[in-house]
Write an enzyme that holds these catalytic residues in place. Structure first.
Site, PDB file in Angstrom:
ATOM      1  N   LEU A  57       0.858  -1.177   0.000  1.00  0.00           N
ATOM      2  CA  LEU A  57       0.000   0.000   0.000  1.00  0.00           C
ATOM      3  C   LEU A  57       0.894   1.227   0.000  1.00  0.00           C
ATOM      4  CD1 LEU A  57      -2.764  -0.846   2.666  1.00  0.00           C
ATOM      5  CD2 LEU A  57      -3.018  -0.851   0.188  1.00  0.00           C
ATOM      6  N   ASP A  58       0.436   2.292  -0.660  1.00  0.00           N
ATOM      7  CA  ASP A  58       1.200   3.539  -0.635  1.00  0.00           C
ATOM      8  C   ASP A  58       1.382   4.010   0.812  1.00  0.00           C
ATOM      9  OD1 ASP A  58       1.091   3.373  -3.365  1.00  0.00           O
ATOM     10  OD2 ASP A  58      -0.422   4.946  -3.600  1.00  0.00           O
ATOM     11  N   ARG A  59       2.485   4.680   1.069  1.00  0.00           N
ATOM     12  CA  ARG A  59       2.809   5.120   2.435  1.00  0.00           C
ATOM     13  C   ARG A  59       1.669   5.883   3.111  1.00  0.00           C
ATOM     14  NH1 ARG A  59       8.346   7.327   5.005  1.00  0.00           N
ATOM     15  NH2 ARG A  59       7.475   8.270   6.877  1.00  0.00           N
ATOM     16  N   VAL A  61      -1.469   5.732   2.726  1.00  0.00           N
ATOM     17  CA  VAL A  61      -2.755   5.009   2.717  1.00  0.00           C
ATOM     18  C   VAL A  61      -2.772   3.960   3.817  1.00  0.00           C
ATOM     19  CG1 VAL A  61      -4.296   3.555   1.338  1.00  0.00           C
ATOM     20  CG2 VAL A  61      -2.999   5.403   0.246  1.00  0.00           C
ATOM     21  N   ARG A 156      -5.065   6.557  -7.357  1.00  0.00           N
ATOM     22  CA  ARG A 156      -4.865   8.005  -7.214  1.00  0.00           C
ATOM     23  C   ARG A 156      -4.719   8.676  -8.576  1.00  0.00           C
ATOM     24  NH1 ARG A 156       0.156   7.807  -3.173  1.00  0.00           N
ATOM     25  NH2 ARG A 156      -0.052  10.099  -3.229  1.00  0.00           N
TER      26      ARG A 156
END
Length: 439
Positions: A57-59, A61, A156
């Site tokens: 997961l993106d940082r 999120v 995103r």
């Protein structure tokens, strides 16, 4: 770090926001080290702990993440992700006015130097996602998102490219204000257990409902506006949340779902006991209200019995009525054994009066979209009455036009409970019906 599930093969956790999944140039404590530390301490492991990182997961999120506790589990989970057998669902608050539902397909290219992704006409990797709009409020919308691919920053970038940037996204939202937190959360993950083969779904509710800071500020959005929708996210297979208080719950039911037992069974673990006070056909989608207390149950049942509720439907029918609006009154009798309503004469024993008004919203000469306002609420009433005037509901397999259903390749009933007014409260479904293109 919140533990959602663990056994000898899996460790499922809720990733906190703004924590990297694995070590990066920042040197900040990462989720993988946190998880390894948890396993080492709990099980008193000597030496290095094995945890397989099978997705990311993106940082900024937060949400559900799974780690593999054995090499066998890591290989099998990696294969599931690669084959797109793992189903991921996200919830996001976007700035903009999205359609009720959409599929986004783009070609994405990642710039490794800047760690950003852009949409390009060609030369990148295909990315696809689907979303449904759950609610709208003050220029923002809440989306339920299902990515069908797993590209870097995919959700995103694709939403921003579609004119729906995620609130608080400092990288892809040009108007994001410093200090805001991205409103994107991985709320559900469905996979097959790596050794048992059992389908498992894990949930994580967004932490956007924290009480606002006394100082207010730019990051207060999304903390109280979406309580019903967020509370009912785990029931995504049967409905979406619309409204919730201590007395009642209103949901947007999906097609193919029975109010009892399907809906009740899914809601009870989330809300406690709920009481159905009216029905929609399984193949009719849209608004359903359920009571949460005996008092509300009695009030709602009385209101429905006296026809004081306002029920408005949208429906796609075959053909075009000669007039733009009108009223239908019929008498019908129900065969409970067959689950079938037949028209009859007024003086037939057991006959029930059926009345509705209608108006044309849209037509393409072969099909029409109508707005229906019910005066009475009988079994299969709309379907029976419209079939009686030669305008059957498209997709109706009981009273409909089977040739038209086949021609337009429609396999579900095009009938939506669009608006509902009960106890002085008015609700609207975010779903929408569209006329199929002429074939």
């Amino acid at each position: 770090m919140k533990i959602l599930y663990e056994d000898n093969h899996l460790l499922v956790v809720e990733k906190p926001i703004n924590v990297p999944v694995q070590g990066d140039a920042s040197g900040d404590l990462d989720l993988l080290r946190m998880a390894k530390g948890y396993v080492k301490e709990k099980y008193q492991k000597a030496g290095e702990v094995f945890l397989g990182l099978v997705h990311r997961l993106d940082r900024p999120v937060g949400g559900v993440m799974v780690f593999a506790r054995t090499s066998k589990a890591a290989a099998r989970l990696t294969a599931q992700f690669k084959a797109r057998q793992v189903k991921k669902r996200y919830v996001a608050i976007v700035d903009g006015d999205p359609p009720a539902a959409a599929v986004l397909t783009d070609c994405l290219l990642k710039d490794e130097r800047t760690n950003t992704t852009v949409v390009v006409p060609e030369g990148g990797k295909q990315a696809e996602l689907r979303f449904q709009t759950l609610a709208r409020n003050g220029g923002q919308s809440l989306l339920d998102i299902q990515p069908d691919t797993g590209r870097p920053h995919q959700i995103r970038v694709q939403l921003a490219h579609a004119g729906l940037p995620i609130h608080g996204d400092m990288r892809y939202h040009p108007q994001a204000k410093p200090g805001t937190q991205i409103r994107l959360w991985a709320y559900a993950l469905t996979l097959s257990h790596p050794t048992q083969g059992e389908k498992m779904t894990f949930f994580s509710r967004p932490d956007w409902q924290k009480p606002p800071s006394p100082r207010g500020g730019a990051d207060q959005i999304g903390r109280g506006e979406w309580s019903a929708q967020l509370a009912l996210l785990p029931a995504f297979s049967v409905c979406a949340g619309v409204y919730l208080n201590e007395e009642l719950v209103v949901v947007d039911k999906h097609s193919g779902v029975e109010v009892e037992p399907d809906l009740v069974v899914q809601l009870a673990p989330l809300l406690g006991e709920v009481f159905p006070v009216h029905r929609l056909d399984a193949n009719t989608e849209g608004l359903v209200v359920l009571a949460r207390t005996e008092r509300a149950r009695a009030q709602l049942e009385q209101e429905f019995y006296e026809h004081r509720t306002r029920k408005l439907y949208h429906v796609v029918v075959c053909g075009t009525p000669r007039e733009r609006e009108g009223k239908l009154v019929h008498w019908g009798i129900k065969d409970a054994a067959l689950g079938f309503m037949s028209l009859c004469e007024k003086d037939t024993p057991g006959a029930q009066r059926m009345a509705l008004t209608w108006r044309v919203l849209e037509t393409n000469k072969e099909l029409s979209k109508l707005e229906i306002l019910l005066e009475t609420g009988r079994t299969h009433q709309i379907r029976v009455q419209l079939a009686a005037i030669g305008r059957p509901v498209l997709g109706d397999e009981k009273y409909g036009d089977f040739a038209a259903n086949k021609r337009y390749k429609v396999r579900r009933q095009q009938l939506l409970a669009k608006e509902l007014e009960v106890l002085g409260l008015r609700f609207t479904s975010e779903k929408n019906l569209s006329l199929p293109c002429n074939l």
